[in-house]
Design a protein around this motif. Structure first.
Motif: not given
Length: 141
Positions: A81-83, A88-89, A118-119
């Motif tokens: 996570r965080g990458e 991208r998906l 939030e994401f």
């Protein structure tokens, strides 16, 4: 990171279900194998996985009913996570939905899941004031 995003194949199914379980996305009343089978029967190119070399690191299931697109089962491996894998998906799912003429994409977030909200806020999704109702037609469990 060499991220490959592509449609799920038969060989990916067990790894995807394991990822969904690891990410807490499965529920006892939804059989993930049945969800995969149903999604692939309608839009096989909208159930996407992300692989970094040989490792499955993410997935998203999209659907389109001719009126709205929907996103389900967005998952990124907890250790990754965080990458930007989830981003991208989502971008790839949106691109595929747009190519189908889809005017708007929606998703459901369980109440209290602020991190997920939030994401999606960061991806320019707007929180709607719509309430959902549902009725199960085919019990999975």
């Amino acid at each position: 990171m060499t991220l490959e995003i592509r449609p799920l194949t038969d060989a990916d199914v067990d790894s995807v279900v394991s990822l969904w379980q690891e990410c807490g996305l499965t529920r006892p009343w939804n059989d993930p194998l049945a969800d995969i089978r149903r999604a692939r029967a309608v839009w096989p190119d909208l159930l996407l996985i992300a692989k970094d070399r040989d490792a499955l690191v993410g997935s998203v299931m999209a659907g389109y009913d001719g009126h709205r697109g929907w996103l389900y089962y967005l998952a990124a491996a907890p250790s990754r996570r965080g990458e930007g894998i989830g981003r991208r998906l989502v971008e790839e799912a949106e691109s595929r939905l747009l190519a189908l003429g889809c005017p708007k994409v929606m998703l459901m977030v369980r109440a209290g899941n602020d991190a997920v909200l939030e994401f999606y806020d960061g991806l320019d999704y707007t929180r709607e004031s719509t309430l959902l109702t549902g009725k199960r037609l085919i019990p999975d469990a």
